[in-house]
Motif scaffolding. Structure first.
Motif, short mmCIF file in Angstrom:
data_model
loop_
_atom_site.label_atom_id
_atom_site.label_comp_id
_atom_site.label_asym_id
_atom_site.label_seq_id
_atom_site.Cartn_x
_atom_site.Cartn_y
_atom_site.Cartn_z
N GLY A 20 0.79 -1.22 0.00
CA GLY A 20 0.00 0.00 0.00
C GLY A 20 0.81 1.26 0.00
O GLY A 20 1.97 1.30 -0.41
N GLN A 57 -7.45 -4.83 11.76
CA GLN A 57 -6.77 -3.85 12.61
C GLN A 57 -7.69 -3.56 13.78
O GLN A 57 -8.83 -3.15 13.61
N ALA A 102 -2.28 -2.90 3.61
CA ALA A 102 -2.70 -4.24 4.05
C ALA A 102 -1.47 -5.07 4.34
O ALA A 102 -0.36 -4.77 3.86
N LYS A 106 -6.49 -5.58 6.38
CA LYS A 106 -6.53 -4.18 5.96
C LYS A 106 -5.97 -3.28 7.06
O LYS A 106 -6.23 -3.48 8.25
N THR A 107 -5.22 -2.25 6.64
CA THR A 107 -4.64 -1.30 7.58
C THR A 107 -4.85 0.13 7.08
O THR A 107 -5.17 0.35 5.91
N ASP A 108 -4.63 1.11 7.98
CA ASP A 108 -4.85 2.52 7.62
C ASP A 108 -3.84 3.01 6.59
O ASP A 108 -4.12 3.97 5.86
N ALA A 109 -2.66 2.43 6.57
CA ALA A 109 -1.60 2.80 5.63
C ALA A 109 -0.70 1.59 5.47
O ALA A 109 -0.89 0.57 6.14
N ARG A 110 0.30 1.69 4.57
CA ARG A 110 1.18 0.55 4.37
C ARG A 110 1.91 0.21 5.66
O ARG A 110 2.58 1.05 6.26
N ASN A 159 -2.19 6.25 2.26
CA ASN A 159 -3.64 6.39 2.40
C ASN A 159 -4.35 5.08 2.74
O ASN A 159 -5.42 5.10 3.35
N SER A 160 -3.78 3.98 2.34
CA SER A 160 -4.40 2.69 2.65
C SER A 160 -3.33 1.60 2.51
O SER A 160 -2.35 1.77 1.78
#
Length: 335
Positions: free
Chosen positions: A148, A207, A154, A170-174, A151-152
């Motif tokens: 990622g 997350q 995983a 999934k995460t908020d950023a790399r 911005n986004s």
């Protein structure tokens, strides 16, 4: 006579300086014991891995005209091979169970899988954008790879038994600095460009929280002291070692550190933290869960890159890029 007395004084001073320098080296917490050149290797190095049984070190070299993984024979102390055909190799992991090498590639977003004996390509998994740092869970034999941007992001999950991607978190950023809590399902990661750490649940595959990072703008490597429930974060701006309580998620302390941090490692045997940066290594003694000595700063080569602490060998390996007449190399330190 005056000349003789002056010469004698100079000799005494030189001998004293040499004696003091020898004592300083002998009492330093780390000493350089070997330098392994990698002739012809150019550009940046990235996150290394080791084959414990075969005593081999794998070094991703992702310079624009390089794109290879370099292989070092640690027993012989020399470079032995190069695995070409990479696409900005960034993360590596060697599976001792299945004798395979996994390499994440940032440009094409793949994880390339090679045989451990002849380095023949087994498969190339399409993971996603900027496949980067990896972390391994020996209990499940799953390899996690960060993907990622700011911005986004995983964590892709790869089963090293089947060589297949079986899911993602999934995460908020790399995510980077992938570190596992044992026992327990939590995974700690830094989040690219964010002023917080991510807390993931490997069983729920989601997350589950974030921890704010105060006083730091740019950070990366993580290390975990499981016995004291302490997480160590290396900040690059400003250069700090930040200590977290993993039970509360709160910062315990911040310690002055070295510039351009690219490695943070916990030596559980000696209760020490090693931090590697450009031109220096910082060493901290842990007197207790919340008590750390000030940094002992050890000069190293300039142009240093990511490092790897291998407790099985009791060695710290630091990669160094080619500069001028100096070839790329691996510095080997012994506590």
């Amino acid at each position: 006579m005056k000349h003789l007395r002056a010469a004698a004084r100079v000799t005494v001073c030189v001998c004293l300086l040499l004696t003091l320098n020898g004592k300083a080296q002998s009492t330093a917490p780390l000493k350089l014991v070997q330098t392994i050149p990698m002739p012809g290797v150019q550009g940046r190095m990235d996150h290394m891995t080791v084959d414990i049984e075969g005593k081999r070190l794998f070094v991703p070299a992702n310079g624009e005209n390089q794109n290879s993984v370099e292989v070092i024979d640690l027993k012989a102390g020399k470079w032995i091979s190069s695995i070409p055909g990479q696409s900005k190799p960034q993360g590596t992991f060697y599976s001792a169970d299945f004798h395979t090498l996994f390499v994440t590639n940032g440009t094409d977003g793949t994880c390339k899988i090679f045989r451990g004996d002849n380095f023949k390509l087994i498969d190339s998994l399409a993971l996603g954008a900027d496949a980067n740092q990896v972390g391994y869970d020996p209990d499940t034999k799953y390899l996690y790879a960060g993907l990622g941007d700011r911005n986004s992001g995983a964590l892709a999950i790869i089963d090293t038994l089947t060589n297949k991607q079986i899911g993602e978190i999934k995460t908020d950023a790399r995510p980077g600095g992938v570190t596992f809590e044992k026992p327990g399902p939590r995974i700690f990661v830094n989040l690219n460009g964010a002023t917080k750490l991510g807390v993931l649940d490997s069983k729920k595959r989601e997350q589950i929280g974030t921890w704010p990072v105060a006083g730091a703008e740019n950070y990366g490597p993580l290390a975990l002291d499981e016995s004291h429930h302490r997480l160590f974060l290396g900040s690059r701006k400003p250069p700090l070692l930040i200590v977290f309580d993993t039970e509360s998620g709160k910062q315990i302390t911040q310690l002055e550190s070295v510039p351009s941090i690219d490695g943070v490692w916990y030596d559980a045997t000696r209760k020490r933290v090693y931090v590697t940066g450009n031109g220096f290594i910082a060493v901290y003694d842990q007197k207790g869960a919340d008590d750390y000595t000030p940094m002992v700063k050890i000069a190293s080569e300039t142009d240093t890159q990511p490092s790897l602490w291998v407790p099985q060998f009791d060695r710290l390996y630091i990669s160094v890029t080619q500069a001028g007449s100096r070839a790329a190399e691996i510095l080997v330190y012994e506590p």
